[in-house]
Every structure is written in C-alpha cells, then in structure tokens.
Design a protein around this motif. Structure first.
Motif, PDB file in Angstrom:
ATOM      1  N   GLU A   1       6.769   8.022  13.621  1.00 36.37           N
ATOM      2  CA  GLU A   1       6.307   8.622  12.378  1.00 36.37           C
ATOM      3  C   GLU A   1       6.306   7.591  11.251  1.00 36.37           C
ATOM      4  OE1 GLU A   1       7.605  12.778  11.596  1.00 36.37           O
ATOM      5  OE2 GLU A   1       8.529  11.841   9.846  1.00 36.37           O
TER       6      GLU A   1
ATOM      7  N   LYS B   1       3.141  12.265   6.015  1.00 37.86           N
ATOM      8  CA  LYS B   1       3.510  11.550   7.234  1.00 37.86           C
ATOM      9  C   LYS B   1       2.292  11.389   8.123  1.00 37.86           C
ATOM     10  CE  LYS B   1       4.885  15.583   9.911  1.00 37.86           C
ATOM     11  NZ  LYS B   1       5.913  16.208  10.717  1.00 37.86           N
TER      12      LYS B   1
ATOM     13  N   ASN C   1       1.705  10.774  12.292  1.00 36.53           N
ATOM     14  CA  ASN C   1       2.330  10.712  13.616  1.00 36.53           C
ATOM     15  C   ASN C   1       1.531   9.798  14.530  1.00 36.53           C
ATOM     16  OD1 ASN C   1       4.528  12.620  13.306  1.00 36.53           O
ATOM     17  ND2 ASN C   1       2.935  14.160  13.082  1.00 36.53           N
TER      18      ASN C   1
END
Length: 87
Positions: free
Chosen positions: A35, A62, A64
């Motif tokens: 992440e 964020k 991923n």
C-alpha cells in the motif's frame, strides 16, 4: 522525478517519504498486497487512488499494489502531485 529535498525515513512498519511534510507512506498491507498512502487534500479519488476514511489517518488516500506491474505511470503521477503539494 523528485527533487533533492526528499527525505526517506524508514520506520519499523513503514517508510515515510517527506519533503517539508510527509507526502507518501509505503507499507505492506498483506502478504500479497503493498500500500502507498498519499497526502492529497481536496483531491477527488479516481483510478487507482482510493479515499482513506479512517479518523486521524496520516494519509488521505491510498493506492494498492499487488504486482510490480501495478506501479505504472498513474501511480507515479499521483506521487508526483503529492510531492509538488508538500511545499
């Protein structure tokens, strides 16, 4: 991509990337997912950029990553934008 004013600060569980302030946080999320936390106040989430809705979160968004191929031009563009907004 970034200037010489970037500081990389490894911690026990993550790596903070700062200019005058932190603009990214690198951390493992699971055994198969990595992440990248990004500070970009006021940005609408789109593409790979997901909003973080946790109170007191260090990063507002964020990204991923599950494979090295996920680290593409879109991710680099978000990181560059966060760097430029960090002061």
């Amino acid at each position: 991509m970034f200037g010489k004013d970037v500081e990389i600060a490894p911690k026990k569980a993550n790596v903070s990337i700062r200019k005058k302030k932190q603009f990214a946080l690198l951390q493992p999320a699971t055994k198969s997912r990595f992440e990248i936390g990004i500070n970009l106040k006021g940005q609408e989430p789109e593409g790979k950029l997901e909003a973080v809705n946790t109170p007191n979160a260090m990063c507002s968004y964020k990204i991923n990553l599950s494979h090295l191929d996920d680290l593409d031009q879109e991710v680099i563009s978000w990181l560059k934008m966060a760097y430029e907004n960090a002061g």
